[in-house]
Motif scaffolding. Structure first.
Motif, PDB file in Angstrom:
ATOM      1  N   VAL A 179     -57.074  15.972 -27.665  1.00 36.37           N
ATOM      2  CA  VAL A 179     -56.878  17.399 -27.943  1.00 36.37           C
ATOM      3  C   VAL A 179     -58.076  17.899 -28.754  1.00 36.37           C
ATOM      4  O   VAL A 179     -58.498  17.256 -29.714  1.00 36.37           O
ATOM      5  N   TYR A 180     -58.613  19.029 -28.348  1.00 36.35           N
ATOM      6  CA  TYR A 180     -59.643  19.683 -29.154  1.00 36.35           C
ATOM      7  C   TYR A 180     -59.643  21.171 -28.822  1.00 36.35           C
ATOM      8  O   TYR A 180     -59.023  21.609 -27.852  1.00 36.35           O
ATOM      9  N   VAL A 181     -60.333  21.955 -29.624  1.00 36.03           N
ATOM     10  CA  VAL A 181     -60.406  23.401 -29.424  1.00 36.03           C
ATOM     11  C   VAL A 181     -61.788  23.763 -28.902  1.00 36.03           C
ATOM     12  O   VAL A 181     -62.809  23.348 -29.463  1.00 36.03           O
ATOM     13  N   GLY A 182     -61.818  24.508 -27.795  1.00 39.18           N
ATOM     14  CA  GLY A 182     -63.089  24.861 -27.187  1.00 39.18           C
ATOM     15  C   GLY A 182     -63.027  26.176 -26.442  1.00 39.18           C
ATOM     16  O   GLY A 182     -62.403  27.130 -26.900  1.00 39.18           O
ATOM     17  N   SER A 183     -63.645  26.186 -25.247  1.00 40.09           N
ATOM     18  CA  SER A 183     -63.852  27.437 -24.528  1.00 40.09           C
ATOM     19  C   SER A 183     -63.499  27.296 -23.059  1.00 40.09           C
ATOM     20  O   SER A 183     -63.259  26.195 -22.553  1.00 40.09           O
ATOM     21  N   LEU A 184     -63.536  28.411 -22.348  1.00 39.13           N
ATOM     22  CA  LEU A 184     -63.577  28.368 -20.900  1.00 39.13           C
ATOM     23  C   LEU A 184     -64.866  27.678 -20.477  1.00 39.13           C
ATOM     24  O   LEU A 184     -65.902  27.829 -21.127  1.00 39.13           O
ATOM     25  N   THR A 185     -64.834  26.932 -19.388  1.00 37.65           N
ATOM     26  CA  THR A 185     -66.044  26.242 -18.920  1.00 37.65           C
ATOM     27  C   THR A 185     -66.821  27.074 -17.914  1.00 37.65           C
ATOM     28  O   THR A 185     -67.821  26.621 -17.379  1.00 37.65           O
ATOM     29  N   THR A 186     -66.362  28.280 -17.631  1.00 35.92           N
ATOM     30  CA  THR A 186     -67.072  29.232 -16.797  1.00 35.92           C
ATOM     31  C   THR A 186     -67.154  30.558 -17.545  1.00 35.92           C
ATOM     32  O   THR A 186     -66.356  30.808 -18.456  1.00 35.92           O
ATOM     33  N   PRO A 187     -68.129  31.409 -17.221  1.00 35.05           N
ATOM     34  CA  PRO A 187     -68.199  32.709 -17.877  1.00 35.05           C
ATOM     35  C   PRO A 187     -66.888  33.463 -17.775  1.00 35.05           C
ATOM     36  O   PRO A 187     -66.210  33.359 -16.747  1.00 35.05           O
ATOM     37  N   PRO A 188     -66.491  34.142 -18.848  1.00 24.50           N
ATOM     38  CA  PRO A 188     -67.312  34.522 -20.004  1.00 24.50           C
ATOM     39  C   PRO A 188     -67.392  33.482 -21.121  1.00 24.50           C
ATOM     40  O   PRO A 188     -67.940  33.782 -22.178  1.00 24.50           O
ATOM     41  N   CYS A 189     -66.851  32.265 -20.929  1.00 27.60           N
ATOM     42  CA  CYS A 189     -66.982  31.169 -21.904  1.00 27.60           C
ATOM     43  C   CYS A 189     -66.350  31.484 -23.254  1.00 27.60           C
ATOM     44  O   CYS A 189     -66.774  30.954 -24.285  1.00 27.60           O
ATOM     45  N   THR A 190     -65.337  32.329 -23.282  1.00 31.69           N
ATOM     46  CA  THR A 190     -64.698  32.672 -24.551  1.00 31.69           C
ATOM     47  C   THR A 190     -64.048  31.453 -25.187  1.00 31.69           C
ATOM     48  O   THR A 190     -63.466  30.608 -24.514  1.00 31.69           O
ATOM     49  N   GLU A 191     -64.143  31.376 -26.508  1.00 29.84           N
ATOM     50  CA  GLU A 191     -63.677  30.212 -27.261  1.00 29.84           C
ATOM     51  C   GLU A 191     -62.229  30.421 -27.690  1.00 29.84           C
ATOM     52  O   GLU A 191     -61.919  30.605 -28.870  1.00 29.84           O
ATOM     53  N   ILE A 192     -61.346  30.352 -26.700  1.00 28.88           N
ATOM     54  CA  ILE A 192     -59.931  30.676 -26.901  1.00 28.88           C
ATOM     55  C   ILE A 192     -59.026  29.589 -26.323  1.00 28.88           C
ATOM     56  O   ILE A 192     -57.842  29.815 -26.143  1.00 28.88           O
ATOM     57  N   VAL A 193     -59.569  28.399 -26.056  1.00 28.11           N
ATOM     58  CA  VAL A 193     -58.831  27.379 -25.315  1.00 28.11           C
ATOM     59  C   VAL A 193     -58.499  26.178 -26.190  1.00 28.11           C
ATOM     60  O   VAL A 193     -59.380  25.611 -26.840  1.00 28.11           O
ATOM     61  N   THR A 194     -57.237  25.794 -26.202  1.00 29.56           N
ATOM     62  CA  THR A 194     -56.854  24.480 -26.707  1.00 29.56           C
ATOM     63  C   THR A 194     -56.829  23.538 -25.513  1.00 29.56           C
ATOM     64  O   THR A 194     -56.056  23.737 -24.566  1.00 29.56           O
ATOM     65  N   TRP A 195     -57.700  22.542 -25.531  1.00 36.25           N
ATOM     66  CA  TRP A 195     -57.823  21.592 -24.425  1.00 36.25           C
ATOM     67  C   TRP A 195     -56.959  20.364 -24.674  1.00 36.25           C
ATOM     68  O   TRP A 195     -56.973  19.791 -25.772  1.00 36.25           O
ATOM     69  N   ILE A 196     -56.209  19.965 -23.650  1.00 35.05           N
ATOM     70  CA  ILE A 196     -55.429  18.732 -23.668  1.00 35.05           C
ATOM     71  C   ILE A 196     -55.910  17.909 -22.483  1.00 35.05           C
ATOM     72  O   ILE A 196     -55.636  18.255 -21.330  1.00 35.05           O
ATOM     73  N   VAL A 197     -56.660  16.848 -22.740  1.00 28.98           N
ATOM     74  CA  VAL A 197     -57.300  16.066 -21.686  1.00 28.98           C
ATOM     75  C   VAL A 197     -56.530  14.761 -21.488  1.00 28.98           C
ATOM     76  O   VAL A 197     -56.484  13.911 -22.388  1.00 28.98           O
ATOM     77  N   ASN A 198     -55.920  14.616 -20.337  1.00 29.98           N
ATOM     78  CA  ASN A 198     -55.198  13.393 -19.999  1.00 29.98           C
ATOM     79  C   ASN A 198     -56.214  12.287 -19.733  1.00 29.98           C
ATOM     80  O   ASN A 198     -57.052  12.396 -18.831  1.00 29.98           O
ATOM     81  N   LEU A 199     -56.148  11.212 -20.508  1.00 27.40           N
ATOM     82  CA  LEU A 199     -57.123  10.121 -20.392  1.00 27.40           C
ATOM     83  C   LEU A 199     -56.699   9.057 -19.388  1.00 27.40           C
ATOM     84  O   LEU A 199     -57.395   8.056 -19.224  1.00 27.40           O
ATOM     85  N   GLU A 200     -55.565   9.258 -18.737  1.00 26.53           N
ATOM     86  CA  GLU A 200     -55.082   8.333 -17.699  1.00 26.53           C
ATOM     87  C   GLU A 200     -55.485   8.914 -16.343  1.00 26.53           C
ATOM     88  O   GLU A 200     -54.867   9.854 -15.857  1.00 26.53           O
ATOM     89  N   PRO A 201     -56.522   8.363 -15.698  1.00 34.91           N
ATOM     90  CA  PRO A 201     -57.025   8.985 -14.470  1.00 34.91           C
ATOM     91  C   PRO A 201     -56.013   8.957 -13.323  1.00 34.91           C
ATOM     92  O   PRO A 201     -55.235   8.017 -13.180  1.00 34.91           O
ATOM     93  N   GLN A 202     -56.043  10.001 -12.515  1.00 37.73           N
ATOM     94  CA  GLN A 202     -55.313  10.077 -11.259  1.00 37.73           C
ATOM     95  C   GLN A 202     -56.236   9.509 -10.169  1.00 37.73           C
ATOM     96  O   GLN A 202     -57.321   9.004 -10.467  1.00 37.73           O
ATOM     97  N   HIS A 203     -55.831   9.610  -8.922  1.00 41.23           N
ATOM     98  CA  HIS A 203     -56.658   9.063  -7.846  1.00 41.23           C
ATOM     99  C   HIS A 203     -56.874  10.094  -6.750  1.00 41.23           C
ATOM    100  O   HIS A 203     -56.041  10.975  -6.502  1.00 41.23           O
ATOM    101  N   VAL A 204     -58.032   9.992  -6.099  1.00 38.85           N
ATOM    102  CA  VAL A 204     -58.388  10.866  -4.994  1.00 38.85           C
ATOM    103  C   VAL A 204     -59.291  10.065  -4.052  1.00 38.85           C
ATOM    104  O   VAL A 204     -60.018   9.179  -4.496  1.00 38.85           O
TER     105      VAL A 204
END
Length: 354
Positions: free
Chosen positions: A291-316
């Motif tokens: 968990v960390y606090v950051g931004s949208l990864t595309t414009p306008p890139c506003t810093e309003i996002v709480t990111w929750i990154v699942n570290l257990e990979p899925q498959h494709v």
């Protein structure tokens, strides 16, 4: 010497948060750890111009996470964010951007000043430096209505990614809560980021490693009423990130990709697909995430996002990724890759639940 960036926040909750204009040098983004700086890859970059989760034994303590998020993002408020233009006056971004040499991430800050600020996403998650929460039980991360069947699912080409949206019966729209998020966050959309080959594609990296695909599950704060209104708020969005390894065929994902040929171009009409539950494509989780606090990864890139990154990979499968690379951009070129390089952490804290 770089000019100081001045943030003015009025005490009244109704007052806007205004970012003044600064020179291009200050807004120049950093790409530490990016593969685009490596020999050979730069040429290719330049040439392509274009279920509800039940309470578990290991959970977050509310006060600990609340203090953590507040220390980085600031106390949640309803303050409105005003975009600065080159003259310092508010402006409305055109919405036009890409991933090539002329319109790619290294140029975004020119029209979208937020893209050059200091709390940008994605990042490279260093697990050895991530902070761990205490192990006593207090509050959990909850996925609500993820097992609810939508009445409609729609796939479209946004010009920048493949996008999935949905409709649910009243009170059945999926939400996420807990984690001291100060309210529920409602599902808005799913979109994807991929690369030109199977060795790259994800936006977030883990221990310096990039994955071939990343799926973003975007949620807006329910009390703000809509995604667009939440874009104006400092605590407006929560994005859940799923990373993918190359492996067997992903059957839930295939339900989306089977219509990719019908939405090759951005102007192609959106296509409805047979509804399925979100937890089939995006399984809820309660461990092994960051968990960390950051931004949208595309414009306008506003810093309003709480990111929750699942570290257990899925498959494709590789074949499924090829379907994504066959899409076209707004500029008329193939959408071979659509990921932003990692951004500097700039002193931010990343918290990991093992």
């Amino acid at each position: 010497m770089l000019k100081a960036l001045v943030f003015v926040l009025y005490a009244a909750s109704a007052s806007p948060l205004v970012f003044p204009a600064v020179d291009d040098q200050l807004f120049r983004p950093e790409y530490s750890g990016s593969r685009f700086a490596r020999e050979g890859r730069q040429k290719r970059w330049m040439s392509e111009s274009s279920r509800r989760l039940r309470r578990q034994n290991f959970v977050f303590p509310t006060k600990e996470i609340e203090d953590f998020l507040t220390s980085i993002r600031g106390k949640p408020s309803s303050d409105t964010i005003v975009f600065p233009g080159p003259s310092g006056k508010p402006f409305v971004p055109s919405g036009e951007f890409g991933y090539g040499s002329e319109d790619g991430p290294s140029t975004w800050f020119r029209e979208f000043p937020f893209c050059g600020l200091k709390r940008q996403s994605p990042i490279d998650i260093d697990l050895s430096r991530a902070r761990r929460p205490p192990s006593h039980e207090d509050s959990a991360l909850f996925f609500n209505n993820y097992d609810a069947l939508p009445s409609r699912l729609t796939v479209m080409n946004s010009g920048h990614s493949l996008r999935l949206t949905g409709e649910w019966a009243a009170g059945k729209r999926p939400t996420i809560s807990g984690l001291a998020l100060h309210g529920d966050y409602s599902f808005s959309e799913i979109h994807f980021h991929w690369g030109e080959d199977d060795g790259e594609g994800s936006e977030h990296m883990v221990q310096g490693r990039r994955f071939p695909l990343e799926m973003h599950e975007v949620h807006y704060k329910t009390e703000y009423g809509s995604f667009n209104e939440s874009l104006k708020k400092r605590d407006g969005l929560v994005v859940i990130s799923y990373l993918f390894n190359i492996g067997k065929h992903n059957h839930p994902l295939s339900r989306i990709l089977k219509v990719s040929g019908d939405v090759v171009r951005p102007e192609s009409p959106a296509v409805d697909i047979d509804p399925f539950r979100l937890d089939e494509l995006a399984p809820p989780f309660g461990r092994n995430y960051a968990v960390y606090v950051g931004s949208l990864t595309t414009p306008p890139c506003t810093e309003i996002v709480t990111w929750i990154v699942n570290l257990e990979p899925q498959h494709v499968s590789s074949e499924q990724l090829q379907n994504l690379r066959g899409l076209m951009r707004s500029a008329g070129t193939r959408m071979l890759f659509n990921f932003r390089p990692v951004q500097s952490l700039n002193g931010r804290t990343v918290m990991r639940v093992p």
